[in-house]
Design a protein around this motif. Structure first.
Motif, short mmCIF file in Angstrom:
data_model
loop_
_atom_site.label_atom_id
_atom_site.label_comp_id
_atom_site.label_asym_id
_atom_site.label_seq_id
_atom_site.Cartn_x
_atom_site.Cartn_y
_atom_site.Cartn_z
N TYR A 122 -6.30 -12.72 0.14
CA TYR A 122 -6.64 -11.30 0.06
C TYR A 122 -5.59 -10.51 0.82
CZ TYR A 122 -11.31 -12.05 -1.93
OH TYR A 122 -12.36 -12.37 -2.76
N ILE A 123 -5.39 -9.26 0.41
CA ILE A 123 -4.37 -8.41 1.03
C ILE A 123 -5.01 -7.13 1.55
CG2 ILE A 123 -2.25 -7.11 0.63
CD1 ILE A 123 -1.60 -9.09 -1.61
N ARG A 124 -4.78 -6.85 2.82
CA ARG A 124 -5.26 -5.61 3.44
C ARG A 124 -4.08 -4.89 4.08
NH1 ARG A 124 -8.81 -5.27 8.99
NH2 ARG A 124 -9.01 -2.99 9.10
N HIS A 125 -3.60 -3.86 3.41
CA HIS A 125 -2.46 -3.09 3.92
C HIS A 125 -2.95 -1.76 4.49
CE1 HIS A 125 1.12 -5.11 1.61
NE2 HIS A 125 0.46 -5.94 2.39
N ILE A 126 -2.95 -1.66 5.80
CA ILE A 126 -3.31 -0.41 6.47
C ILE A 126 -2.07 0.47 6.44
CG2 ILE A 126 -4.17 0.66 8.58
CD1 ILE A 126 -5.50 -2.02 9.25
N THR A 127 -2.16 1.57 5.71
CA THR A 127 -0.97 2.33 5.32
C THR A 127 -1.00 3.74 5.90
OG1 THR A 127 -0.95 1.07 3.25
CG2 THR A 127 0.35 3.09 3.31
N LYS A 128 0.15 4.19 6.41
CA LYS A 128 0.19 5.53 6.99
C LYS A 128 1.49 6.24 6.65
CE LYS A 128 1.89 4.30 11.67
NZ LYS A 128 1.54 4.28 13.12
N VAL A 129 1.42 7.58 6.77
CA VAL A 129 2.59 8.43 6.61
C VAL A 129 2.40 9.63 7.53
CG1 VAL A 129 1.65 9.83 4.71
CG2 VAL A 129 4.13 9.49 4.90
N VAL A 130 3.52 10.13 8.05
CA VAL A 130 3.47 11.21 9.04
C VAL A 130 4.05 12.49 8.43
CG1 VAL A 130 4.15 11.96 11.35
CG2 VAL A 130 3.75 9.52 10.89
N VAL A 131 3.31 13.59 8.60
CA VAL A 131 3.76 14.90 8.11
C VAL A 131 3.83 15.86 9.30
CG1 VAL A 131 3.21 16.86 6.62
CG2 VAL A 131 2.77 14.52 5.82
N ALA A 176 0.94 -3.99 8.03
CA ALA A 176 1.11 -2.70 8.69
C ALA A 176 2.17 -1.95 7.92
CB ALA A 176 1.53 -2.89 10.14
N VAL A 177 1.78 -0.87 7.22
CA VAL A 177 2.70 -0.19 6.32
C VAL A 177 2.92 1.25 6.75
CG1 VAL A 177 3.16 0.46 3.92
CG2 VAL A 177 1.88 -1.65 4.41
N ILE A 178 4.18 1.67 6.72
CA ILE A 178 4.51 3.07 6.94
C ILE A 178 5.54 3.49 5.90
CG2 ILE A 178 6.39 2.58 8.59
CD1 ILE A 178 5.52 5.12 10.13
N TRP A 179 5.40 4.75 5.45
CA TRP A 179 6.34 5.32 4.47
C TRP A 179 7.14 6.43 5.13
CZ3 TRP A 179 7.61 3.58 -0.28
CH2 TRP A 179 6.82 2.54 -0.80
N VAL A 180 8.45 6.42 4.84
CA VAL A 180 9.36 7.38 5.46
C VAL A 180 10.30 7.92 4.37
CG1 VAL A 180 11.15 7.73 7.19
CG2 VAL A 180 9.28 6.11 7.64
N GLU A 181 10.49 9.24 4.37
CA GLU A 181 11.38 9.84 3.39
C GLU A 181 12.76 10.06 3.97
OE1 GLU A 181 11.49 13.51 0.14
OE2 GLU A 181 10.45 13.82 2.03
N MET A 182 13.78 9.66 3.21
CA MET A 182 15.17 9.93 3.57
C MET A 182 15.69 11.02 2.63
SD MET A 182 15.84 7.95 6.10
CE MET A 182 14.90 6.65 6.92
N LYS A 183 16.35 12.02 3.18
CA LYS A 183 16.78 13.18 2.39
C LYS A 183 18.29 13.29 2.32
CE LYS A 183 12.57 15.73 3.47
NZ LYS A 183 11.97 16.97 4.01
N GLY A 205 0.86 -1.16 0.00
CA GLY A 205 0.00 0.00 0.00
C GLY A 205 0.91 1.22 0.00
N MET A 206 0.58 2.22 -0.81
CA MET A 206 1.44 3.40 -0.91
C MET A 206 0.65 4.67 -0.60
SD MET A 206 3.83 2.55 -4.24
CE MET A 206 4.89 3.97 -3.88
N LEU A 207 1.20 5.48 0.28
CA LEU A 207 0.61 6.77 0.65
C LEU A 207 1.75 7.77 0.66
CD1 LEU A 207 -1.67 8.55 1.60
CD2 LEU A 207 -1.51 7.51 3.86
#
Length: 248
Positions: free
Chosen positions: A120-129, A241-248, A25-27
């Motif tokens: 079946y696939i259920r990806h609960i996806t989050k990102v923090v701003v 359980a999905v989380i997206w994190v940006e590396m700079k 899952g992508m957010l």
């Protein structure tokens, strides 16, 4: 005729034996911080194999909201507009915070039917701003059915930093969870030397804690994978359980 049939069978066996691509899952927001110069965040919701750039259809999610300072929840589902990512249906929206704080965006999808894995696939996806440098409590659980609670601040990171988190299921740490890690290879410039290098994998410890060092700048996805106690429409349900994190 028999020879052709045999060759076809061998080819099918080889293809079937190949490693399966990881689903995510992508957010993805266009920033992980808001400032006076950048007050609105634009977000894209999709479902894909992010390194390989292969998309899948994403139905309009069952739920999509933002948690403000891990407390107040604002329903954003009505704001979603259909778009396209990697040639498949995706969703987009924009959000402008009214005050400084921590804004955690979450979408819970309609389970995706994956015939290749008979589940079946259920990806609960989050990102923090983080808005205006006031983000606190970024390691607070949201009480989702499954989630990754960060132990590394999930914004304002350098490439090369270690990201650490706890996989939670039902509000409790999930020991020895398999965590898949993948880089969002948006421009396609990164090339894996072989298929094993596309998706990285780590196992959480007995307290559900995992650690991974991200070598490149850009967005990294972490998916802690478990199986739901009950099947969904007669098939096994993968809970991600999905989380997206940006590396700079």
């Amino acid at each position: 005729m028999k020879k052709k049939t045999f060759v076809l069978a061998v080819l099918c066996a080889v293809l079937y034996a190949g490693p399966a691509l990881a689903h995510f899952g992508m957010l993805i927001p266009d920033t992980d911080e808001l400032t006076q110069a950048k007050r609105t965040v634009n977000l894209i919701l999709s479902f894909s194999h992010p390194f390989e750039g292969q998309g899948m259809e994403l139905e309009k999610p069952a739920a999509f909201f933002v948690a403000v300072d891990n407390d107040q929840r604002i329903d954003l589902l009505p704001t979603l507009k259909k778009t396209e990512v990697m040639g498949h249906t995706a969703w987009k929206t924009s959000f402008t915070p009214k005050a400084p704080g921590l804004y955690t965006f979450v979408f819970d999808p309609v389970p995706y039917k994956e015939d290749a894995e008979n589940n079946y696939i259920r990806h609960i996806t989050k990102v923090v701003v983080d808005a205006y440098g006031e983000g606190e409590g970024w390691n607070t659980p949201l009480g989702l059915d499954t989630e990754i609670v960060p132990l590394t601040r999930p914004f304002g990171n350098y490439a090369g930093n270690v990201f650490q988190g706890v996989v939670m299921v039902g509000g409790k740490p999930a020991p020895y969870t398999r965590v898949e890690v993948e880089f969002y290879n948006k421009d396609g410039k990164r090339k894996a030397p072989n298929e094993r290098m596309v998706t990285q994998e780590v196992i959480a410890d007995g307290q559900g804690v995992f650690t991974f060092a991200c070598p490149w700048k850009g967005w990294w996805g972490f998916a802690g994978l478990n199986t739901a106690d009950k099947p969904y429409e007669g098939r096994e349900l993968e809970m991600g359980a999905v989380i997206w994190v940006e590396m700079k």
